[in-house]
Design a protein around this motif. Sequence first.
Motif, PDB file in Angstrom:
ATOM      1  N   PRO A 221     -80.356 -23.179  23.959  1.00  0.00           N
ATOM      2  CA  PRO A 221     -79.814 -23.350  22.493  1.00  0.00           C
ATOM      3  C   PRO A 221     -78.409 -23.598  22.465  1.00  0.00           C
ATOM      4  O   PRO A 221     -78.012 -24.278  21.496  1.00  0.00           O
TER       5      PRO A 221
ATOM      6  N   TRP B 147     -83.604 -25.661  13.573  1.00  0.00           N
ATOM      7  CA  TRP B 147     -83.201 -26.111  14.829  1.00  0.00           C
ATOM      8  C   TRP B 147     -81.619 -26.045  14.876  1.00  0.00           C
ATOM      9  O   TRP B 147     -81.193 -25.564  15.990  1.00  0.00           O
TER      10      TRP B 147
ATOM     11  N   CYS C 216     -86.480 -26.027  18.894  1.00  0.00           N
ATOM     12  CA  CYS C 216     -87.438 -26.722  18.103  1.00  0.00           C
ATOM     13  C   CYS C 216     -88.589 -26.381  18.890  1.00  0.00           C
ATOM     14  O   CYS C 216     -88.553 -25.911  20.060  1.00  0.00           O
TER      15      CYS C 216
ATOM     16  N   PHE D  33     -87.414 -27.801   9.451  1.00  0.00           N
ATOM     17  CA  PHE D  33     -87.340 -28.067  10.989  1.00  0.00           C
ATOM     18  C   PHE D  33     -85.774 -28.409  11.231  1.00  0.00           C
ATOM     19  O   PHE D  33     -85.454 -27.592  12.033  1.00  0.00           O
TER      20      PHE D  33
ATOM     21  N   VAL E  93     -77.795 -27.640  22.602  1.00  0.00           N
ATOM     22  CA  VAL E  93     -78.432 -27.941  21.574  1.00  0.00           C
ATOM     23  C   VAL E  93     -77.476 -27.711  20.181  1.00  0.00           C
ATOM     24  O   VAL E  93     -77.087 -28.863  19.426  1.00  0.00           O
TER      25      VAL E  93
END
Length: 135
Positions: A25, A95, A101, A91, A28
């Motif tokens: 995470p 995210w 995701c 979404f 991301v």
Amino acid sequence: MPVLTALLAGLIFGAGIALSGMINPAKVLNFFDLAGDWDPSLAFVMAGALAVTFAGYRLVLKRLQPLLAPRFHLPTRRDLDPALIGGSALFGIGWGIAGFCPGGAIPALGLGQPDAAIFVAAMVAGIALTRWLRP
């Protein structure tokens, strides 16, 4: 045979997600942090995925039918309805907040990441709630 093929495809997908760092995470979230500690490496992962998908669809759709199914199951709708737009927005927001995701959370869950378990539980609850609310 279709189950084994799906299992193999899932394992390859999960390995690719894990190797690319999309199960992390922090990596991301750093991709989304343009003003801070931006990490552009996931853009290359996404570009590679798009290139493979583009080429794969071009090759596969030349066939009359798939190898393990009687026909291709492709979307027929091309309109943008409120459910699609709202789901896409949810979404993206999810995210950006969680750094997961579904494609990254499932392999992370398999690797025993506790944050992934919380995310997957919340995702399953959201799916159940949506199915309950929508006729």
